[in-house]
Design an enzyme around this catalytic site. Structure first.
Site, PDB file in Angstrom:
ATOM      1  N   LYS A   1       3.947   5.307 -12.637  1.00  0.00           N
ATOM      2  CA  LYS A   1       2.625   5.278 -12.009  1.00  0.00           C
ATOM      3  C   LYS A   1       1.549   6.030 -12.799  1.00  0.00           C
ATOM      4  CE  LYS A   1       1.669   3.941  -8.215  1.00  0.00           C
ATOM      5  NZ  LYS A   1       2.089   4.464  -6.944  1.00  0.00           N
TER       6      LYS A   1
ATOM      7  N   SER B   1       2.820  10.063 -10.494  1.00  0.00           N
ATOM      8  CA  SER B   1       3.529  10.205  -9.231  1.00  0.00           C
ATOM      9  C   SER B   1       4.708  11.139  -9.449  1.00  0.00           C
ATOM     10  CB  SER B   1       4.013   8.836  -8.768  1.00  0.00           C
ATOM     11  OG  SER B   1       5.098   8.992  -7.879  1.00  0.00           O
TER      12      SER B   1
ATOM     13  N   HIS C   1     -16.665 -13.288  -1.780  1.00  0.00           N
ATOM     14  CA  HIS C   1     -15.512 -13.244  -0.856  1.00  0.00           C
ATOM     15  C   HIS C   1     -14.228 -12.849  -1.590  1.00  0.00           C
ATOM     16  CE1 HIS C   1     -18.217 -15.596   1.784  1.00  0.00           C
ATOM     17  NE2 HIS C   1     -18.478 -16.267   0.674  1.00  0.00           N
TER      18      HIS C   1
ATOM     19  N   GLU D   1     -10.569   7.003  -6.194  1.00  0.00           N
ATOM     20  CA  GLU D   1     -10.078   6.982  -4.811  1.00  0.00           C
ATOM     21  C   GLU D   1     -10.662   8.148  -4.015  1.00  0.00           C
ATOM     22  OE1 GLU D   1      -5.745   6.097  -4.282  1.00  0.00           O
ATOM     23  OE2 GLU D   1      -5.817   6.033  -6.452  1.00  0.00           O
TER      24      GLU D   1
END
Ligand code: ARG
Length: 475
Positions: A298, A292, A171, A305
């Site tokens: 970043k 970025s 979980h 992804e």
């Protein structure tokens, strides 16, 4: 408007582009031509198409349907065509609809009548089914190799981190400590099953449709087994109607590809999470990340992804193929032309993804200290304390209750179970003794799970070595 009588044509390729044009009184519009043509994408099957044609011609010559001279001319013609295609000199024409007619037309241009005899006892229906099967078989073999690389990379990193501890989650809540190697090997298992699935699918892919002709077979004395052997098929499709119409083998391949991507996507999700500065368990090599344009700090895990995103398109191709097939009566229908782009894209996606990921896994920088810190928070050894009490004769449910109370006390004190003094621990159960601390440590917890499939470092080392040996040949 009065209908014009069709002009009889002696030569199917003489003055009209379409191979079947003698039957028709008016040409198709440019839009319909584009709509019905597949050459824009099925030229990818050129190599398989030529391979299949050569095997067919060899058989026709062997059974005496064409002469050996014709076969020799076909061989020569096909060799030039292959050269033209490889050199990018081949003039693909949308007027000729698909890869099959483009190649046949060029063959006739090059060698004349012998080229026109090639299509004896054959139809584009069994031809295209053969081409796709040959193509899928090649993709399966390549994917199997890539899955081997992937498992090798996972097992290599697992061996290095057989004793590195991180929290195992259920979980997404800290559950029990596990070793990082064990976690990685879970994926090696998944990709192992993916390989088994592909190998199994290959058995059904590897049957020869040629000889089914348009749908009913052919009147020529063909030798299908001979063609099957030439092309490396395990056998022939046993029913001509089925041979030309079903694409279940392509659906199976896409299903296997979808499962590969599902596993890749789960791994990607974890990589993204682990790389978040909030977690900081790993760092991916810069070559798999981007920055970025506005936020200088970043470093984004773009590759995982994107892989997670591309999973959706492979699922989509599976659904499209299933839907494509479901309403079709026997035998071949033009619907089947729609099988290719999705199939190609599914194969390309797993090919690129697996290739990149095998490299990406090898380039993971692991941060054992961050993993350890995380494992120390969240009472990951609570089950070990309960098991300890059970071994002292306490029924499991009572032990569970006592430990739950100890955890609540730790929450109040903001400390770990192993930080509690012996007297404190004993206030939750009198069966607790000094030896308890050996079980409350992360190392004690993982080492105790040394059975097959367990997370203990010795077990992980053995499993990693087994997988490394199994996948070594493919490296
Ligand atoms: N381009 C067609 C396909 O991909 C080849 C088979 C065409 N057969 C036919 N009867 N029109 O399915």
């Amino acid at each position: 408007m009065p209908k014009q009588a069709p002009t009889p044509q002696q030569d199917q390729f003489a003055n009209k582009a379409q191979a079947w044009s003698a039957r028709f009184s008016e040409p198709v519009s440019d839009l319909v031509k584009r709509y019905t043509a597949s050459v824009g994408f099925d030229q990818r099957l050129a190599r398989q198409d030529i391979q299949g044609s050569l095997a067919h011609a060899e058989m026709l010559a062997a059974v005496g349907v064409i002469s050996n001279e014709d076969y020799a001319a076909i061989q020569k013609g096909m060799a030039s065509i292959l050269e033209e295609i490889d050199a990018g000199r081949f003039a693909w024409s949308i007027d000729l609809e698909d890869v099959h007619l483009n190649i046949e037309k060029r063959l006739v241009e090059l060698i004349g009548d012998a080229g026109k005899r090639l299509h004896t006892g054959r139809s584009r229906n069994d031809q295209v089914a053969t081409d796709i099967r040959l193509w899928v078989r090649g993709e399966i073999d390549h994917a199997l190799e890539l899955l081997g690389h992937m498992r090798h990379a996972l097992a290599g990193l697992a061996l290095e981190h057989a004793a590195t501890i991180l929290p195992g989650f259920t979980h997404l809540q800290v559950a029990q400590p596990v070793t990082f190697g064990h976690h990685l090997l879970a994926y090696a298992e998944m990709f192992g099953r993916d390989a088994e699935r592909l190998a199994d699918c290959r058995k059904r892919v590897n049957r020869l449709p040629l000889g089914a002709a348009a749908l009913a077979g052919t009147t020529f004395p063909i030798d299908r087994e001979r063609v099957a052997t030439t092309l490396g098929f395990d056998g022939v499709c046993r029913n001509s109607l089925d041979a030309v119409s079903d694409r279940d083998f392509a659906i199976e391949f896409c299903a296997a590809a979808a499962l590969i991507m599902m596993h890749i996507s789960r791994l990607s999700e974890e990589l993204v999470l682990w790389m978040s500065p909030r977690v900081g368990f790993i760092d991916l090599a810069d070559r798999f990340c981007t920055g970025s344009s506005i936020m200088p700090q970043k470093k984004n895990p773009d590759v995982p992804e994107l892989a997670r995103g591309k999973t959706g398109r492979v699922y989509g191709h599976l659904m499209a193929l299933l839907t494509l097939m479901k309403g079709q009566p026997l035998a071949y229908n033009k619907d089947n032309q729609e099988d290719k782009e999705g199939l190609f894209d599914a194969a390309d996606t797993i090919r690129d993804t697996l290739t990149i990921f095998a490299d990406l896994i090898g380039g993971i920088r692991v941060r054992p200290e961050a993993m350890r810190q995380a494992a120390l928070q969240g009472y990951a050894t609570a089950t070990d304390l309960a098991d300890y009490l059970v071994r002292k004769g306490v029924p499991f449910r009572d032990a569970h209750e006592a430990v739950a109370r100890a955890v609540r006390a730790c929450e109040d004190k903001r400390c770990d179970l192993s930080d509690l003094a012996l007297e404190d621990l004993q206030s939750f159960h009198s069966a607790i003794g000094q030896d308890v601390y050996g079980f409350l440590t992360l190392e004690g917890s993982v080492a105790a799970r040394a059975h097959t499939g367990g997370t203990a470092p010795e077990r992980v080392r053995a499993e990693a070595e087994r997988i490394l040996a199994q996948t070594a040949a493919a490296q």
